[in-house]
Design a protein around this motif. Structure first.
Motif, mmCIF file in Angstrom:
data_model
loop_
_atom_site.group_PDB
_atom_site.id
_atom_site.type_symbol
_atom_site.label_atom_id
_atom_site.label_comp_id
_atom_site.label_asym_id
_atom_site.label_seq_id
_atom_site.Cartn_x
_atom_site.Cartn_y
_atom_site.Cartn_z
ATOM 1 N N LYS A 125 0.822 -1.211 0.000
ATOM 2 C CA LYS A 125 0.000 0.000 0.000
ATOM 3 C C LYS A 125 0.855 1.259 0.000
ATOM 4 O O LYS A 125 0.478 2.286 -0.557
ATOM 5 C CB LYS A 125 -0.926 0.013 1.219
ATOM 6 C CG LYS A 125 -2.081 -0.923 1.122
ATOM 7 C CD LYS A 125 -2.938 -0.846 2.362
ATOM 8 C CE LYS A 125 -3.991 -1.922 2.356
ATOM 9 N NZ LYS A 125 -4.764 -1.915 3.611
ATOM 10 N N LYS A 126 2.031 1.179 0.626
ATOM 11 C CA LYS A 126 2.930 2.330 0.674
ATOM 12 C C LYS A 126 3.362 2.743 -0.726
ATOM 13 O O LYS A 126 3.419 3.927 -1.047
ATOM 14 C CB LYS A 126 4.147 1.985 1.523
ATOM 15 C CG LYS A 126 5.187 3.062 1.604
ATOM 16 C CD LYS A 126 6.365 2.591 2.444
ATOM 17 C CE LYS A 126 7.526 3.548 2.331
ATOM 18 N NZ LYS A 126 8.706 3.031 3.024
ATOM 19 N N TYR A 127 3.647 1.766 -1.575
ATOM 20 C CA TYR A 127 4.130 2.074 -2.916
ATOM 21 C C TYR A 127 3.015 2.200 -3.955
ATOM 22 O O TYR A 127 3.145 2.953 -4.911
ATOM 23 C CB TYR A 127 5.113 1.004 -3.384
ATOM 24 C CG TYR A 127 6.411 1.041 -2.619
ATOM 25 C CD1 TYR A 127 7.315 2.070 -2.806
ATOM 26 C CD2 TYR A 127 6.710 0.054 -1.703
ATOM 27 C CE1 TYR A 127 8.495 2.117 -2.097
ATOM 28 C CE2 TYR A 127 7.894 0.085 -0.983
ATOM 29 C CZ TYR A 127 8.777 1.127 -1.184
ATOM 30 O OH TYR A 127 9.942 1.156 -0.476
ATOM 31 N N LEU A 128 1.951 1.464 -3.782
ATOM 32 C CA LEU A 128 0.911 1.432 -4.817
ATOM 33 C C LEU A 128 -0.422 2.016 -4.373
ATOM 34 O O LEU A 128 -1.406 1.908 -5.091
ATOM 35 C CB LEU A 128 0.706 -0.009 -5.287
ATOM 36 C CG LEU A 128 1.946 -0.715 -5.839
ATOM 37 C CD1 LEU A 128 1.616 -2.146 -6.204
ATOM 38 C CD2 LEU A 128 2.502 0.024 -7.020
ATOM 39 N N GLY A 129 -0.497 2.615 -3.208
ATOM 40 C CA GLY A 129 -1.778 3.064 -2.694
ATOM 41 C C GLY A 129 -2.040 4.549 -2.769
ATOM 42 O O GLY A 129 -3.130 4.995 -2.463
ATOM 43 N N ARG A 130 -1.038 5.334 -3.142
ATOM 44 C CA ARG A 130 -1.227 6.791 -3.163
ATOM 45 C C ARG A 130 -1.092 7.321 -4.574
ATOM 46 O O ARG A 130 -0.383 6.752 -5.397
ATOM 47 C CB ARG A 130 -0.181 7.476 -2.280
ATOM 48 C CG ARG A 130 -0.345 7.168 -0.811
ATOM 49 C CD ARG A 130 0.759 7.807 -0.021
ATOM 50 N NE ARG A 130 1.997 7.090 -0.400
ATOM 51 C CZ ARG A 130 3.204 7.566 -0.247
ATOM 52 N NH1 ARG A 130 3.371 8.761 0.227
ATOM 53 N NH2 ARG A 130 4.260 6.864 -0.591
ATOM 54 N N GLY A 131 -1.746 8.441 -4.822
ATOM 55 C CA GLY A 131 -1.636 9.096 -6.124
ATOM 56 C C GLY A 131 -2.588 8.518 -7.147
ATOM 57 O O GLY A 131 -3.395 7.648 -6.861
ATOM 58 N N LYS A 132 -2.450 9.028 -8.368
ATOM 59 C CA LYS A 132 -3.334 8.586 -9.439
ATOM 60 C C LYS A 132 -2.578 7.884 -10.553
ATOM 61 O O LYS A 132 -2.999 6.840 -11.021
ATOM 62 C CB LYS A 132 -4.092 9.781 -10.017
ATOM 63 C CG LYS A 132 -5.069 10.398 -9.067
ATOM 64 C CD LYS A 132 -5.834 11.514 -9.712
ATOM 65 C CE LYS A 132 -6.825 12.111 -8.728
ATOM 66 N NZ LYS A 132 -7.577 13.189 -9.308
ATOM 67 N N ILE A 133 -1.459 8.435 -10.975
ATOM 68 C CA ILE A 133 -0.752 7.886 -12.134
ATOM 69 C C ILE A 133 0.415 7.006 -11.717
ATOM 70 O O ILE A 133 0.641 5.942 -12.299
ATOM 71 C CB ILE A 133 -0.284 9.031 -13.056
ATOM 72 C CG1 ILE A 133 -1.506 9.720 -13.617
ATOM 73 C CG2 ILE A 133 0.611 8.510 -14.162
ATOM 74 C CD1 ILE A 133 -1.229 10.857 -14.537
ATOM 75 N N PHE A 165 1.396 3.149 -13.070
ATOM 76 C CA PHE A 165 2.649 2.910 -13.787
ATOM 77 C C PHE A 165 3.483 1.836 -13.088
ATOM 78 O O PHE A 165 4.005 0.928 -13.733
ATOM 79 C CB PHE A 165 3.434 4.217 -13.898
ATOM 80 C CG PHE A 165 4.756 4.058 -14.575
ATOM 81 C CD1 PHE A 165 4.826 3.856 -15.940
ATOM 82 C CD2 PHE A 165 5.925 4.095 -13.843
ATOM 83 C CE1 PHE A 165 6.046 3.694 -16.570
ATOM 84 C CE2 PHE A 165 7.153 3.935 -14.459
ATOM 85 C CZ PHE A 165 7.217 3.741 -15.826
ATOM 86 N N LEU A 166 3.621 1.913 -11.762
ATOM 87 C CA LEU A 166 4.405 0.922 -11.022
ATOM 88 C C LEU A 166 3.770 -0.467 -11.090
ATOM 89 O O LEU A 166 4.475 -1.476 -11.221
ATOM 90 C CB LEU A 166 4.578 1.357 -9.569
ATOM 91 C CG LEU A 166 5.516 2.541 -9.339
ATOM 92 C CD1 LEU A 166 5.511 2.951 -7.878
ATOM 93 C CD2 LEU A 166 6.916 2.206 -9.796
ATOM 94 N N SER A 167 2.453 -0.534 -11.000
ATOM 95 C CA SER A 167 1.769 -1.831 -11.100
ATOM 96 C C SER A 167 1.992 -2.464 -12.463
ATOM 97 O O SER A 167 2.247 -3.671 -12.562
ATOM 98 C CB SER A 167 0.274 -1.664 -10.854
ATOM 99 O OG SER A 167 0.034 -1.167 -9.570
ATOM 100 N N ALA A 168 1.903 -1.657 -13.498
ATOM 101 C CA ALA A 168 2.148 -2.181 -14.842
ATOM 102 C C ALA A 168 3.599 -2.614 -14.997
ATOM 103 O O ALA A 168 3.888 -3.654 -15.601
ATOM 104 C CB ALA A 168 1.800 -1.121 -15.881
#
Length: 65
Positions: free
Chosen positions: A42-50, A54-57
């Motif tokens: 959640k720390k890396y993929l839970g904030r922001g919109k874009i 991008f990181l998940s992809a």
């Protein structure tokens, strides 16, 4: 009746082809679950919109390879 039988045979063949990749995906998911905590993800993929998209992809690219 013969066409229904052929449909089941083809579906079974597809299932057998895909099962190896499904097992590999479950294995990778188990490793991720064992080594990474939910809060860390959640720390890396839970904030922001874009940025999380991008990181998940980016993390998901090696999986099909």
């Amino acid at each position: 009746m013969d066409s229904i039988y052929n449909i089941f045979i083809e579906a079974w063949d597809i299932f057998m082809d895909v099962s190896v990749f499904m097992l590999f995906g479950f294995f990778i998911a188990g490793l991720l679950h064992a080594f990474f905590k939910a809060d860390q993800i959640k720390k890396y993929l839970g904030r922001g919109k874009i940025k999380p998209v991008f990181l998940s992809a980016l993390f998901g690219i090696p999986i099909p390879l």
